[in-house]
Design an enzyme around this catalytic site. Structure first.
Site, PDB file in Angstrom:
ATOM      1  N   GLY A  70       0.790  -1.171   0.087  1.00 16.42           N
ATOM      2  CA  GLY A  70       0.077  -0.076  -0.070  1.00 16.42           C
ATOM      3  C   GLY A  70       0.876   1.465  -0.124  1.00 16.42           C
ATOM      4  O   GLY A  70       0.421   2.486  -0.272  1.00 16.42           O
ATOM      5  N   MET A  84      -0.156   9.803   4.058  1.00 15.63           N
ATOM      6  CA  MET A  84      -0.324  10.565   5.178  1.00 15.63           C
ATOM      7  C   MET A  84      -0.226   9.936   6.465  1.00 15.63           C
ATOM      8  O   MET A  84      -0.730   9.014   6.730  1.00 15.63           O
ATOM      9  CB  MET A  84      -1.871  10.876   5.244  1.00 15.63           C
ATOM     10  CG  MET A  84      -2.126  12.025   4.171  1.00 15.63           C
ATOM     11  SD  MET A  84      -4.106  12.091   4.021  1.00 15.63           S
ATOM     12  CE  MET A  84      -4.403  10.601   2.883  1.00 15.63           C
ATOM     13  N   VAL A 105       0.749 -16.796  -2.781  1.00 24.23           N
ATOM     14  CA  VAL A 105       0.506 -17.713  -1.693  1.00 24.23           C
ATOM     15  C   VAL A 105      -1.094 -17.996  -1.691  1.00 24.23           C
ATOM     16  O   VAL A 105      -1.802 -17.303  -1.274  1.00 24.23           O
ATOM     17  CB  VAL A 105       1.125 -17.272  -0.318  1.00 24.23           C
ATOM     18  CG1 VAL A 105       0.809 -18.412   0.430  1.00 24.23           C
ATOM     19  CG2 VAL A 105       2.347 -16.649  -0.422  1.00 24.23           C
ATOM     20  N   GLU A 121      -9.586  14.596   5.843  1.00 28.29           N
ATOM     21  CA  GLU A 121      -8.475  14.943   5.274  1.00 28.29           C
ATOM     22  C   GLU A 121      -8.990  15.698   4.052  1.00 28.29           C
ATOM     23  O   GLU A 121      -9.952  15.089   3.394  1.00 28.29           O
ATOM     24  CB  GLU A 121      -7.634  13.740   5.022  1.00 28.29           C
ATOM     25  CG  GLU A 121      -6.960  13.344   6.087  1.00 28.29           C
ATOM     26  CD  GLU A 121      -6.795  11.765   6.276  1.00 28.29           C
ATOM     27  OE1 GLU A 121      -5.942  11.339   7.314  1.00 28.29           O
ATOM     28  OE2 GLU A 121      -7.271  11.036   5.338  1.00 28.29           O
ATOM     29  N   HIS A 140      -8.691   1.898   3.936  1.00 25.24           N
ATOM     30  CA  HIS A 140      -8.239   1.339   5.199  1.00 25.24           C
ATOM     31  C   HIS A 140      -8.672   0.202   5.687  1.00 25.24           C
ATOM     32  O   HIS A 140      -9.468   0.088   6.598  1.00 25.24           O
ATOM     33  CB  HIS A 140      -8.474   2.555   6.315  1.00 25.24           C
ATOM     34  CG  HIS A 140      -7.887   3.851   5.789  1.00 25.24           C
ATOM     35  ND1 HIS A 140      -8.350   5.117   6.130  1.00 25.24           N
ATOM     36  CD2 HIS A 140      -6.701   4.303   4.929  1.00 25.24           C
ATOM     37  CE1 HIS A 140      -7.406   6.154   5.579  1.00 25.24           C
ATOM     38  NE2 HIS A 140      -6.668   5.351   4.975  1.00 25.24           N
ATOM     39  N   ASN A 162      -5.413   7.566   9.370  1.00 22.90           N
ATOM     40  CA  ASN A 162      -4.849   6.890   8.527  1.00 22.90           C
ATOM     41  C   ASN A 162      -3.890   5.759   9.261  1.00 22.90           C
ATOM     42  O   ASN A 162      -3.172   6.003  10.246  1.00 22.90           O
ATOM     43  CB  ASN A 162      -3.747   7.607   7.461  1.00 22.90           C
ATOM     44  CG  ASN A 162      -4.453   8.569   6.920  1.00 22.90           C
ATOM     45  OD1 ASN A 162      -4.769   9.712   7.276  1.00 22.90           O
ATOM     46  ND2 ASN A 162      -4.837   8.580   5.432  1.00 22.90           N
TER      47      ASN A 162
END
Length: 544
Positions: free
Chosen positions: A147, A154, A282, A399, A484, A522
Site C-alpha cells: 500500500g 499521510m 501464496v 482530510e 483502510h 490513516n
C-alpha cells in the site's frame, strides 16, 4: 521545513542497489535468496507473506537478527521505466500499469457532471487493485511495497485515547515513547513548512478548505507525510521532475515518495539475509508433513508463480519454521480462513475473520463559490485535515483531498475518517475458494451521520452545497469503498498480544488484520509501530 532524511546508510544503499539491479535485469527475485532446495520443496527459516508495512518491518528485524528470510509478494517489482521513461502512469493518462488485472480503471470518483471518467486499459498486473465484496470494495496496493506505493503518504499517529481504546492490552506509554517514534523515523516522516504552505500554489485547494473550516468554528491541523515536502517545494519551482504536482498518487509516484522499497525494504535487503520474490501468490498454508525435518519446518506454503498477465506459470512449495502473515487485512484473513475451513489447520480459532471495518471511511465533496479557486495545479499528497475527533457526538477526522485534474474545478473533496462501531466479518466460501466479506450498506450509516453533521456545518457557514455528481449516481456521501481495510485477526483476540496465532507455534500475523476495524486516522504508522513492538518480542522469545 523538515524535508531531508538522515544521510543514507550503507545498508540502505546496498538494498537500493539490489532493487535497481534486479529491475535492470528484469528479475522478479531481489536479494541472495536464502531458500535451500529439498527435493521438490524449498526451505527458509523464516517466510514473510507480503511486503507492506508490517511485513517490511518484520523482515528487517529478522535480517538484523541473523535469520535468513524470504518475502513473497503477489505484485511486481516497480522499478523498471516503461516506454515513456516513467515507472508509474498518472491519474489523467492511466495505462495498463494503473490497475491489477482490470480492463478498465476503477477510480474512487466515478464521474464528473455525471459523465464517467474511468478509461479502458490493457489487462496487466498493475499497481492498484479494487477488490469487490458486494456493498464494499477495498483498494489495495499490488507490488513490492504494498500500500505504500499507492496511498496518499499521510503519516498520522492516532490520538492516545483512541489507540488505548482500540488496544486495551497494549502498553500505550511504551508505544508513544518507543515504537511510534521508531516507526516514524524508519518511514521517513516529515512535516510541511507552514510558511511555504501559506503561499504555494500546490495547496491552494487546502487553504480554501482551511478558511471554510475556520469560518465554521472548526479546527484544522497539518498532516505529516512520507512524501518529501522539500522535493515538493522544488517541484513547484520546476527544479526537479514533477510527481505530486503531475497528478500522480493512487497509481504510484515516480518521485518524492518514501515508499517502503526506499526505506524499510531497502534496509532489509541490505542485511544480506532477506530476499524478495515478486509475482508470487501464496495460495495455501498447511502443517509440515515431516515435522522436525530440515530446520524444524512447521509449515508448508503452496505458492503460484505468475507472469505479468496474471497467468500461473508454475507452482511450488516452500517450507518454513517461522511464518509471518503480512498480506493485508483481507489477504491474511483469507489464508487463515482457508487453512481452517479446509482442514489444513483445523485448530485455528473462531475469532479469525471477526472485527473487520473500513476505518469509518466516507468521501464527500462541496461546490465552492467562483471566487474560491482551488487551483489547476494541486498536490496529490494531502497536507491538511479538519480535526473534529474530539466532538462528543460526531467524531470526524476529515482530510482535505486533492482533485488533480489539471484545470480549475471549484470543488473541495474530503476523505473523512469517522468513529463507527459497526463491524463486518469475513468468511471462507468453498465454492469460489476465496474469502468473502460480509458488510452491509446499512453498517455505514453511523459514518454518514457523523460526516453529514460536520459538512452540514461547513456548508451552512460558507453558503455552499454538496456535489452530487461525483460517485456515479446522486449520492453525496460515498461509503462503498475503503482505503483502510482493518481487522480479521485482531490483536489480543484472534492472536495473543504480540500477533502469535494461539496453538500454532511459529505462525504470526503482522499487518492491518491486527487492527480492530476503526482507528481514527490513516493506519499505516500504527501498523508499522505495532510491527516494531511485536517483532522485538518475538525475536527475543521465539527465535533465540
Amino acid at each position: 521545513m523538515i524535508g531531508n532524511m538522515n544521510p543514507i546508510s550503507r545498508r540502505r544503499l546496498l538494498g537500493l542497489v539490489a532493487l535497481n539491479s534486479a529491475a535492470a535485469l528484469g528479475l522478479d527475485i531481489v536479494g541472495s535468496g536464502p531458500a535451500a532446495a529439498t527435493g521438490r520443496r524449498e526451505y527458509s527459516p523464516a517466510v514473510v507473506v507480503g511486503t507492506g508495512y508490517g511485513a517490511a518491518v518484520t523482515a528487517l528485524r529478522l535480517g538484523e537478527a541473523g535469520i535468513p528470510t524470504i518475502m513473497l509478494e503477489m505484485g511486481r517489482l516497480w522499478d523498471t521505466p516503461g516506454a515513456d521513461g516513467r515507472v508509474f502512469s498518472d491519474m489523467l493518462h492511466p495505462d495498463r500499469r494503473s490497475m491489477w488485472l482490470k480492463q478498465r480503471t476503477e477510480l474512487p470518483l466515478a464521474s464528473f457532471l455525471w459523465f464517467g471518467i474511468d478509461r479502458r486499459i490493457e489487462r496487466y498486473t498493475g499497481v492498484l487493485d479494487r477488490v469487490h465484496h458486494g456493498d464494499m470494495s477495498v483498494y489495495v496496493g499490488r507490488g513490492v511495497g504494498g500500500g505504500s506505493l499507492v496511498n496518499g503518504a499521510m503519516a498520522v499517529t492516532p490520538k492516545r485515547a483512541t489507540f488505548a481504546e482500540a488496544f486495551p492490552r497494549v502498553d500505550a506509554d511504551e508505544m508513544y515513547r518507543v515504537y511510534f517514534p521508531r516507526a516514524r523515523e524508519g518511514l521517513g516522516v516529515n512535516h510541511i513548512d507552514p510558511q511555504w504552505f501559506a503561499a504555494c500554489e500546490a495547496y491552494r485547494y487546502a487553504r480554501v478548505s482551511g478558511k471554510h473550516a475556520e469560518r465554521a468554528g472548526l479546527t484544522t491541523r497539518f498532516v505529516p507525510s512520507v512524501y518529501d515536502f522539500d522535493y515538493l517545494r522544488r517541484e513547484e519551482e520546476r527544479a526537479v521532475p514533477r510527481s505530486a504536482l503531475a497528478s500522480e498518487v493512487i497509481f504510484g509516484n515516480n518521485h518524492g515518495k518514501r515508499s517502503l522499497d526506499r526505506t524499510y525494504l531497502a534496509d532489509a535487503l541490505g542485511t544480506g539475509l532477506v530476499s524478495i520474490q515478486a509475482l508470487r501468490h501464496v495460495r495455501a498454508i498447511e502443517r509440515c508433513g515431516r515435522p522436525g525435518g530440515r530446520g524444524g519446518a512447521r509449515y508448508v506454503l503452496t505458492v503460484d508463480e505468475l507472469d505479468t498477465t496474471g497467468r500461473r506459470v508454475a507452482t511450488r512449495q516452500l517450507a518454513t519454521r517461522h511464518l509471518f502473515l503480512g498480506a493485508g487485512s483481507l489477504g491474511t484473513t483469507e489464508l487463515l480462513l482457508r487453512a481452517r475451513d479446509t482442514g489444513a489447520l483445523p485448530d485455528l480459532g473462531g475469532e479469525i475473520g471477526q472485527g473487520w471495518g473500513p476505518n469509518g471511511n466516507v468521501m464527500t465533496a462541496r461546490a465552492n463559490h467562483a471566487w474560491d479557486r482551488t487551483g489547476a495545479t494541486q498536490s496529490g499528497m494531502p497536507a491538511l485535515a479538519i480535526d473534529a475527533w474530539d466532538d462528543p457526538r460526531h467524531p470526524v477526522f476529515a482530510e482535505v483531498a486533492p482533485m488533480p485534474a489539471g484545470v480549475e474545478l471549484w470543488v473541495s473533496l474530503y476523505l473523512a475518517i469517522t468513529r463507527n462501531p459497526e463491524r463486518g466479518h469475513v468468511v471462507y466460501d468453498a465454492t469460489s475458494d476465496r474469502a468473502v466479506l460480509r458488510w452491509d450498506a446499512s453498517n455505514a450509516q453511523p459514518s454518514v451521520q457523523a460526516a453529514k453533521a460536520l459538512f452540514d456545518r461547513l456548508n451552512a457557514a460558507n453558503h455552499t452545497a454538496y456535489r452530487a455528481d461525483l460517485f456515479g449516481d446522486t449520492r453525496t456521501f460515498e461509503t462503498r469503498f475503503t482505503y483502510h481495510p482493518l481487522g480479521g485477526a485482531v490483536l489480543g483476540v484472534a492472536t495473543d498480544d504480540y500477533g502469535r496465532v494461539p496453538g500454532h507455534p511459529g505462525l504470526y500475523v503482522t499487518d492491518s488484520a491486527l487492527v480492530p476495524g476503526n482507528l481514527g486516522v490513516n493506519p499505516f504508522v500504527t501498523i508499522t509501530a505495532l510491527a516494531e513492538r511485536n517483532i522485538e518480542r518475538i525475536v527475543a522469545e521465539d527465535l533465540r
